[in-house]
Design an enzyme around this catalytic site. Structure first.
Site, PDB file in Angstrom:
ATOM      1  N   GLY A  51      15.159  36.872   6.594  1.00 36.18           N
ATOM      2  CA  GLY A  51      15.610  37.037   7.967  1.00 36.18           C
ATOM      3  C   GLY A  51      15.286  38.430   8.464  1.00 36.18           C
ATOM      4  O   GLY A  51      15.012  39.337   7.668  1.00 36.18           O
ATOM      5  N   CYS A  78      14.214  37.453  -0.228  1.00 39.91           N
ATOM      6  CA  CYS A  78      14.162  38.632   0.625  1.00 39.91           C
ATOM      7  C   CYS A  78      15.560  38.968   1.162  1.00 39.91           C
ATOM      8  O   CYS A  78      16.410  39.429   0.408  1.00 39.91           O
ATOM      9  CB  CYS A  78      13.140  38.435   1.740  1.00 39.91           C
ATOM     10  SG  CYS A  78      12.635  39.985   2.533  1.00 39.91           S
ATOM     11  N   TYR A  79      15.854  38.716   2.421  1.00 44.45           N
ATOM     12  CA  TYR A  79      17.185  38.966   2.964  1.00 44.45           C
ATOM     13  C   TYR A  79      18.240  38.207   2.155  1.00 44.45           C
ATOM     14  O   TYR A  79      19.351  38.711   1.931  1.00 44.45           O
ATOM     15  CB  TYR A  79      17.226  38.543   4.435  1.00 44.45           C
ATOM     16  CG  TYR A  79      18.566  38.742   5.115  1.00 44.45           C
ATOM     17  CD1 TYR A  79      18.907  39.970   5.676  1.00 44.45           C
ATOM     18  CD2 TYR A  79      19.485  37.703   5.198  1.00 44.45           C
ATOM     19  CE1 TYR A  79      20.135  40.154   6.301  1.00 44.45           C
ATOM     20  CE2 TYR A  79      20.717  37.869   5.813  1.00 44.45           C
ATOM     21  CZ  TYR A  79      21.036  39.097   6.370  1.00 44.45           C
ATOM     22  OH  TYR A  79      22.259  39.279   6.981  1.00 44.45           O
ATOM     23  N   HIS A 165       8.179  36.766  -0.978  1.00 46.25           N
ATOM     24  CA  HIS A 165       8.232  35.413  -0.392  1.00 46.25           C
ATOM     25  C   HIS A 165       7.393  34.433  -1.212  1.00 46.25           C
ATOM     26  O   HIS A 165       6.167  34.379  -1.071  1.00 46.25           O
ATOM     27  CB  HIS A 165       7.738  35.454   1.056  1.00 46.25           C
ATOM     28  CG  HIS A 165       8.675  36.134   1.991  1.00 46.25           C
ATOM     29  ND1 HIS A 165       9.692  35.477   2.641  1.00 46.25           N
ATOM     30  CD2 HIS A 165       8.778  37.439   2.371  1.00 46.25           C
ATOM     31  CE1 HIS A 165      10.373  36.338   3.389  1.00 46.25           C
ATOM     32  NE2 HIS A 165       9.825  37.532   3.238  1.00 46.25           N
ATOM     33  N   GLU A 167       7.233  31.313  -0.820  1.00 50.74           N
ATOM     34  CA  GLU A 167       6.859  30.144  -0.020  1.00 50.74           C
ATOM     35  C   GLU A 167       5.536  30.292   0.702  1.00 50.74           C
ATOM     36  O   GLU A 167       4.989  29.291   1.200  1.00 50.74           O
ATOM     37  CB  GLU A 167       7.975  29.837   0.992  1.00 50.74           C
ATOM     38  CG  GLU A 167       8.148  30.847   2.122  1.00 50.74           C
ATOM     39  CD  GLU A 167       9.075  32.001   1.788  1.00 50.74           C
ATOM     40  OE1 GLU A 167       9.635  32.592   2.723  1.00 50.74           O
ATOM     41  OE2 GLU A 167       9.235  32.311   0.587  1.00 50.74           O
ATOM     42  N   ASP A 223       2.507  11.049  15.943  1.00 47.73           N
ATOM     43  CA  ASP A 223       3.946  10.855  15.767  1.00 47.73           C
ATOM     44  C   ASP A 223       4.417   9.508  16.303  1.00 47.73           C
ATOM     45  O   ASP A 223       5.075   8.739  15.597  1.00 47.73           O
ATOM     46  CB  ASP A 223       4.720  11.982  16.451  1.00 47.73           C
ATOM     47  CG  ASP A 223       4.281  13.358  15.984  1.00 47.73           C
ATOM     48  OD1 ASP A 223       3.674  13.440  14.899  1.00 47.73           O
ATOM     49  OD2 ASP A 223       4.518  14.336  16.705  1.00 47.73           O
ATOM     50  N   LYS A 364       4.840  17.309   9.913  1.00 48.97           N
ATOM     51  CA  LYS A 364       3.636  16.642  10.434  1.00 48.97           C
ATOM     52  C   LYS A 364       2.756  16.073   9.324  1.00 48.97           C
ATOM     53  O   LYS A 364       2.281  14.938   9.423  1.00 48.97           O
ATOM     54  CB  LYS A 364       2.819  17.639  11.267  1.00 48.97           C
ATOM     55  CG  LYS A 364       1.704  17.009  12.081  1.00 48.97           C
ATOM     56  CD  LYS A 364       2.248  16.370  13.331  1.00 48.97           C
ATOM     57  CE  LYS A 364       1.164  15.952  14.289  1.00 48.97           C
ATOM     58  NZ  LYS A 364       1.692  15.514  15.586  1.00 48.97           N
TER      59      LYS A 364
END
Length: 508
Positions: A51, A78-79, A165, A167, A223, A364
């Site tokens: 964050g 992180c945060y 991070h 991710e 979609d 998606k």
């Protein structure tokens, strides 16, 4: 499943995407979510996201301490790691040497979180604060020259934190770290994939709808197409689809709808041509936000008229995706909503229908995988994203029938050449933009003063960031030559070489 508490990081959705790719189901919730709401989901573990705030700042976002004391395994990123430190006797402060970008961490000993990984790891850092002192129970698991606590852990409480991070793609072994947390530390053994999701989704739709009929606005995009195929599989002819032609589609879209969905899949599909109405209301309108509002309001009006002709239908289906849901809920509370998405907050109250949103927990790429499971053709699930307002926001300035026709022709030529050269599937999104600019040219020894078209082609993994495509010069030249020679009113083609950020993908 894993619950991800969101503290406002730009990467929070990437955490969820990486876990889904590892066949671990997860859900993103605001950091303020109560312990009861978390436990209702029966999670096997918690992830605290990064964050933009500082944990030592006044009014910085914090979870209730009872959540951290719930006994669930926790991974702070992180945060999120700094919260674990600050809330349990440690100290976090601004760092003299901030780390933004690539870094190399050195692992300290062996731990489940880094099981199977090399001693030195390339990681992506993005922080201005760092831990100065750890609380009781934490041990150092990794270091960098400027971050002595790059990763920490308490094996007894199953609490872990990483300053980097895992991710993002710039941490090459990040998926293995997330997998170790989910599988080895949390003990999450269930596999989550599209085949299993399809079977459960069909049952859920049948339970929700019963013997009632369902209405769906089918645009032909990925979609709505996947939503239509899924609901049709569940309830068959009780699904009624309406395609509203606003006259701002690409060449061949209307014919494709009829061929694939009505004839091919056997859907109850009504094609409504309202192009004159839309173009009349857009006459003289140049502001992009006004265009969007006019198109959205007119679409609802036309759709509502057709819906009433079908009689009393209790359910309305939408192709709402998980990012639509996430972006409509602020991590800081309802007063600061990030984005009110049309699928989440745009349903008119007068329609008085209950929503059927079978894709609302999917990203998606997962929707495309589901489309393949349903047997949809690649020309549907492999198509590039196309905005709801259509070509109206790719015509800079006033929208006229002549401008729409010109852009349709230019865009069609570009798409045709990309497919012929086997480049279409290598690109996230490619389109042409009609510019409100005229320039001097020469054709057949005569002076011309005509419009310019910009070509936009980007590569992306998720649309959050994008890079412009280095298309071969010969292919660019062929596309440009064909457009100038075959489309009347265009004498110049330019290529957009801006990435996102700082530019957006669409021009409006």
């Amino acid at each position: 499943m894993i619950v991800i508490l969101d503290f406002g990081s730009q990467y929070t959705q990437l955490i969820a995407r990486r876990l889904r790719e590892l066949e671990v189901f997860c859900e993103i919730l605001p950091f303020s979510t109560s312990l009861e709401a978390i436990l209702e989901r029966k999670p096997t573990g918690l992830i605290l996201s990064g964050g933009p705030s500082s944990v030592h700042a006044a009014k910085s976002p914090r979870p209730k301490k009872e959540i951290l004391e719930s006994g669930l395994p926790i991974l702070g990123i992180c945060y999120g790691m700094q919260l674990l430190v600050q809330m349990h006797g440690g100290k976090v402060a601004a760092s003299k040497n901030r780390e933004f970008g690539l870094a190399k961490v050195k692992l300290q000993g062996n731990d489940l979180l880094f099981s199977g990984l090399a001693k030195h790891l390339d990681v992506w850092m993005s922080h201005g604060d760092k831990a100065l002192k750890l609380g009781n129970g934490f041990k150092v698991l990794a270091k960098t020259p400027s971050a002595p606590y790059a990763a920490i852990g308490d094996a007894k409480r199953r609490w872990y934190g990483v300053q980097f991070h895992p991710e993002v793609a710039h941490t090459p072994q990040g998926d293995k770290i997330l997998k170790n947390f989910a599988r080895r530390i949390c003990g999450d053994k269930r596999r989550w994939n599209m085949k299993g999701f399809l079977n459960e989704a069909v049952k859920d739709i049948q339970r929700q709808v019963g013997n009632e009929h369902v209405l769906l606005g089918l645009s032909g995009g990925v979609d709505s197409s996947v939503a239509a195929a899924l609901i049709h599989k569940a309830i068959g002819k009780k699904l009624h689809c309406i395609f509203v032609d606003h006259g701002l589609n690409r060449c061949g879209d209307k014919e494709r709808m009829n061929r694939i969905f009505k004839k091919g899949l056997g859907l109850n599909l009504k094609l409504r041509d309202a192009s004159k109405l839309f173009l009349t209301r857009l006459k003289g309108v140049a502001d992009p936000e006004r265009k969007r509002k006019i198109i959205g309001r007119t679409f609802i009006e036309v759709f509502d008229e057709d819906a009433k002709r079908l009689g009393k239908i209790k359910f309305l289906a939408q192709g709402t995706l998980y990012p639509d849901v996430i972006e409509s809920v602020s991590v800081h509370g309802p007063s600061v909503v990030i984005k009110s998405h049309h699928n989440v907050g745009g349903l008119p109250k007068r329609m008085r229908m209950k929503l059927v949103e079978p894709l609302r927990m999917l990203f998606k790429d997962e929707v495309r995988d589901l489309g393949r499971e349903l047997g949809l053709p690649d020309e549907v699930i492999g198509q590039h994203p196309f905005p709801g307002p259509g070509l109206a926001i790719r015509i800079l300035g006033s929208v006229t029938p002549a401008a729409v026709k010109t852009l349709q022709q230019a865009d069609w030529i570009m798409q045709e050449e990309l497919r012929a050269a086997n480049w279409y599937n290598k690109i996230w999104q490619a389109f042409a933009v009609l510019l409100p600019i005229k320039s001097v040219g020469v054709m057949g020894d005569a002076r011309t003063y005509e419009n310019a078209v910009a070509l936009r082609m980007v590569g992306s993994r998720d649309g959050m960031t994008a890079h412009w495509i280095h298309l071969p010069y010969d292919l660019l030249g062929k596309i440009s030559s064909r457009i100038v020679n075959e489309v009347r009113g265009i004498n110049r083609v330019v290529y957009d070489i801006n990435s996102k950020p700082p530019a957006t993908i669409e021009w409006e």
